[in-house]
Design an enzyme around this catalytic site. Structure first.
Site, PDB file in Angstrom:
ATOM      1  N   LYS A  37       0.844  -1.201   0.000  1.00  0.00           N
ATOM      2  CA  LYS A  37       0.000   0.000   0.000  1.00  0.00           C
ATOM      3  C   LYS A  37       0.878   1.251   0.000  1.00  0.00           C
ATOM      4  O   LYS A  37       2.082   1.181   0.241  1.00  0.00           O
ATOM      5  CB  LYS A  37      -0.903   0.010   1.233  1.00  0.00           C
ATOM      6  CG  LYS A  37      -0.156   0.077   2.564  1.00  0.00           C
ATOM      7  CD  LYS A  37      -1.108   0.092   3.739  1.00  0.00           C
ATOM      8  CE  LYS A  37      -0.329   0.172   5.054  1.00  0.00           C
ATOM      9  NZ  LYS A  37      -1.227   0.265   6.230  1.00  0.00           N
ATOM     10  N   ARG A 135     -10.663   0.139  15.004  1.00  0.00           N
ATOM     11  CA  ARG A 135     -10.676   0.783  13.683  1.00  0.00           C
ATOM     12  C   ARG A 135     -11.703   0.028  12.848  1.00  0.00           C
ATOM     13  O   ARG A 135     -12.861  -0.050  13.209  1.00  0.00           O
ATOM     14  CB  ARG A 135      -9.275   0.783  13.062  1.00  0.00           C
ATOM     15  CG  ARG A 135      -8.232   1.525  13.895  1.00  0.00           C
ATOM     16  CD  ARG A 135      -6.959   1.810  13.108  1.00  0.00           C
ATOM     17  NE  ARG A 135      -6.475   0.645  12.364  1.00  0.00           N
ATOM     18  CZ  ARG A 135      -5.352   0.631  11.647  1.00  0.00           C
ATOM     19  NH1 ARG A 135      -4.610   1.729  11.550  1.00  0.00           N
ATOM     20  NH2 ARG A 135      -4.972  -0.456  11.014  1.00  0.00           N
ATOM     21  N   HIS A 167      -6.435  -7.172  13.065  1.00  0.00           N
ATOM     22  CA  HIS A 167      -5.196  -6.395  13.054  1.00  0.00           C
ATOM     23  C   HIS A 167      -4.824  -5.979  14.473  1.00  0.00           C
ATOM     24  O   HIS A 167      -5.685  -5.552  15.244  1.00  0.00           O
ATOM     25  CB  HIS A 167      -5.358  -5.158  12.170  1.00  0.00           C
ATOM     26  CG  HIS A 167      -4.074  -4.444  11.878  1.00  0.00           C
ATOM     27  ND1 HIS A 167      -3.020  -5.055  11.257  1.00  0.00           N
ATOM     28  CD2 HIS A 167      -3.680  -3.170  12.133  1.00  0.00           C
ATOM     29  CE1 HIS A 167      -2.031  -4.189  11.110  1.00  0.00           C
ATOM     30  NE2 HIS A 167      -2.396  -3.040  11.657  1.00  0.00           N
ATOM     31  N   ARG A 224       0.943 -10.897   7.283  1.00  0.00           N
ATOM     32  CA  ARG A 224       0.898  -9.706   6.429  1.00  0.00           C
ATOM     33  C   ARG A 224       2.063  -8.796   6.834  1.00  0.00           C
ATOM     34  O   ARG A 224       2.010  -8.129   7.860  1.00  0.00           O
ATOM     35  CB  ARG A 224      -0.433  -8.955   6.598  1.00  0.00           C
ATOM     36  CG  ARG A 224      -1.674  -9.785   6.341  1.00  0.00           C
ATOM     37  CD  ARG A 224      -2.928  -8.914   6.416  1.00  0.00           C
ATOM     38  NE  ARG A 224      -2.977  -8.120   7.637  1.00  0.00           N
ATOM     39  CZ  ARG A 224      -3.513  -8.514   8.785  1.00  0.00           C
ATOM     40  NH1 ARG A 224      -4.041  -9.725   8.887  1.00  0.00           N
ATOM     41  NH2 ARG A 224      -3.520  -7.718   9.828  1.00  0.00           N
ATOM     42  N   TYR A 267      14.581  30.883   6.250  1.00  0.00           N
ATOM     43  CA  TYR A 267      13.494  31.648   6.852  1.00  0.00           C
ATOM     44  C   TYR A 267      13.644  31.741   8.375  1.00  0.00           C
ATOM     45  O   TYR A 267      13.902  30.743   9.056  1.00  0.00           O
ATOM     46  CB  TYR A 267      12.150  31.003   6.538  1.00  0.00           C
ATOM     47  CG  TYR A 267      11.724  31.093   5.095  1.00  0.00           C
ATOM     48  CD1 TYR A 267      11.774  32.309   4.410  1.00  0.00           C
ATOM     49  CD2 TYR A 267      11.261  29.971   4.417  1.00  0.00           C
ATOM     50  CE1 TYR A 267      11.364  32.390   3.084  1.00  0.00           C
ATOM     51  CE2 TYR A 267      10.852  30.042   3.095  1.00  0.00           C
ATOM     52  CZ  TYR A 267      10.909  31.262   2.434  1.00  0.00           C
ATOM     53  OH  TYR A 267      10.500  31.340   1.128  1.00  0.00           O
ATOM     54  N   CYS A 314      12.627  24.415   3.991  1.00  0.00           N
ATOM     55  CA  CYS A 314      11.654  25.147   3.165  1.00  0.00           C
ATOM     56  C   CYS A 314      10.874  24.158   2.294  1.00  0.00           C
ATOM     57  O   CYS A 314      11.090  22.953   2.344  1.00  0.00           O
ATOM     58  CB  CYS A 314      12.376  26.166   2.296  1.00  0.00           C
ATOM     59  SG  CYS A 314      13.452  27.279   3.238  1.00  0.00           S
ATOM     60  N   MET A 315       9.995  24.677   1.468  1.00  0.00           N
ATOM     61  CA  MET A 315       9.178  23.800   0.636  1.00  0.00           C
ATOM     62  C   MET A 315      10.016  22.970  -0.323  1.00  0.00           C
ATOM     63  O   MET A 315       9.726  21.787  -0.551  1.00  0.00           O
ATOM     64  CB  MET A 315       8.157  24.622  -0.161  1.00  0.00           C
ATOM     65  CG  MET A 315       7.223  23.765  -1.006  1.00  0.00           C
ATOM     66  SD  MET A 315       6.013  24.706  -1.947  1.00  0.00           S
ATOM     67  CE  MET A 315       4.944  25.314  -0.640  1.00  0.00           C
ATOM     68  N   ASP A 316      11.065  23.563  -0.865  1.00  0.00           N
ATOM     69  CA  ASP A 316      11.823  22.904  -1.932  1.00  0.00           C
ATOM     70  C   ASP A 316      13.299  22.700  -1.614  1.00  0.00           C
ATOM     71  O   ASP A 316      14.024  22.140  -2.435  1.00  0.00           O
ATOM     72  CB  ASP A 316      11.755  23.745  -3.218  1.00  0.00           C
ATOM     73  CG  ASP A 316      10.355  24.227  -3.515  1.00  0.00           C
ATOM     74  OD1 ASP A 316       9.487  23.369  -3.717  1.00  0.00           O
ATOM     75  OD2 ASP A 316      10.132  25.449  -3.508  1.00  0.00           O
TER      76      ASP A 316
END
Length: 376
Positions: A37, A135, A167, A224, A267, A314-316
């Site tokens: 998954k 769950r 589970h 699993r 930043y 930072c983002m990038d």
């Protein structure tokens, strides 16, 4: 030869194969489902699935139906089970692609029956018992009605009861009292199913990675295995169990420059240089899965030494302080890997950031290409 991309996640399929073989030994004859998954925990589902099957796994597991359908589109023909079914899932497509489905509620059985009638296919269904994780799955009070509902669907020819499962909540906490409690509840659920007439060849499965390596009585007919397939320990305090991490996350320095003493970095100027130094710009950020709270905390390997991230992620991009060590644009930075060359491991990143390895690898974003290799 330098990579043509700013960053890449290298996935060693021979490590995946090693881990599958090791886990199959731990399973001691139980069938093995490799859980792929979330794009195989960020490692690339199609490639990893094929490597797992070649190494001895007999089945595959996905959370979502669309993940299973993507495996079929990639040419994977082995049994695949999907377990997170919500209203409106493409159940017709699932049955036409021979995807096995989980049902923890009677309405799911009803939806599967309708899909079976529309497609003319008999659905293979695994009934899930909620034994204490709270769950998905039917509680002990609801389990008998779920079983009877599925048996009625079986009598109509729409459904084959392929499995009975649950589970763990705390298998990664050895000795936790919920483990014995859940196993006892599962045994009760199996007894109810047996008395109601569920066929004896329905696959009983409960064990995740942690239970596979530490709880022999939880292995039943099938295990699993998820995180352990990728070489990451399901119980880090007990060691690595002989597993080999499969992913190495790397980047190339985008820029290298000298900075004066007292220079604020990134930043908020959360890092300030103490002396003249060399700063390196690494083209990975939180959009690529580098957690923002790695700021001034997590380490990478660059120019032959470990370097702590200097300033705000930072983002990038993020910055590292290279001191006076020689470096130039294009040089490789290893964010994490197996640790063979002194680089931080994924487990170290998880520990330093107060999380688990699952989150570290699954957060690596789509801008980072997966490069699959065979290190044998």
């Amino acid at each position: 030869m330098r990579s043509a991309t700013p960053a890449e996640a290298r996935v060693d399929l021979s490590a995946i194969a090693h881990n599958v073989r090791l886990l199959a030994e731990s399973a001691a004859g139980a069938e093995m489902m490799a859980v792929v998954k979330a794009d195989a925990y960020g490692h690339g589902a199609a490639q990893v699935a094929k490597a797992c099957l070649e190494a001895g796994a007999s089945r595959l597991g996905t959370a979502l139906v669309r993940e299973a359908l993507a495996l079929r589109e990639a040419g994977v023909t082995a049994p695949v089970m999907s377990w997170l079914i919500t209203p409106g899932e493409p159940l017709d497509a699932a049955l036409l692609a021979d995807v096995e489905l989980s049902a923890g509620s009677t309405w799911v059985v009803d939806d599967i029956v309708e899909a079976a009638r529309r497609t003319g296919r008999t659905a293979r269904v695994h009934l899930k018992a909620d034994t204490g994780n709270s769950r998905g799955g039917a509680t002990s009070a609801d389990w008998p009605s779920l079983v009877e509902h599925a048996l009625a669907a079986r009598a109509s020819g729409a459904v084959e009861i392929a499995g009975l499962w649950s589970h763990f909540a705390c298998a990664d906490i050895p000795g936790h009292p919920s483990i014995d409690s859940q196993l006892a509840t599962f045994e009760e659920a199996l007894a109810v199913a047996d008395k109601a007439g569920v066929p004896s060849d329905a696959i009983r499965h409960f064990a995740n990675s942690a239970a596979t390596v530490t709880l022999p009585r939880a292995r039943y007919d099938m295990v699993r295995t998820g995180i352990a397939v990728y070489g990451l320990s399901p119980i880090p305090e007990l060691g690595d169990f002989g597993l080999r991490p499969a992913m190495t996350l790397t980047a190339r320095l985008a820029q290298v420059k000298r900075a004066a003493p007292g220079s604020g970095v990134s930043y908020g100027h959360l890092y300030v240089t103490e002396r003249e130094t060399t700063l390196g710009l690494v083209p990975l950020g939180y959009a690529d899965g580098i957690l923002r709270n790695a700021t001034n905390r997590a380490e990478v390997l660059a120019a032959g030494r470990r370097r702590r991230i200097a300033g705000r992620v930072c983002m990038d991009q993020f910055v590292i302080d290279l001191g006076d060590d020689p470096a130039e644009s294009g040089d490789e930075v290893i964010v994490f890997g197996p640790g063979d060359n002194g680089e931080p491991t994924c487990q170290e990143w998880a520990d330093s950031l107060g999380t688990i390895t699952h989150e570290i690898v699954t957060r690596i974003g789509s801008r980072v290409p997966r490069v699959h290799t065979d290190g044998r």
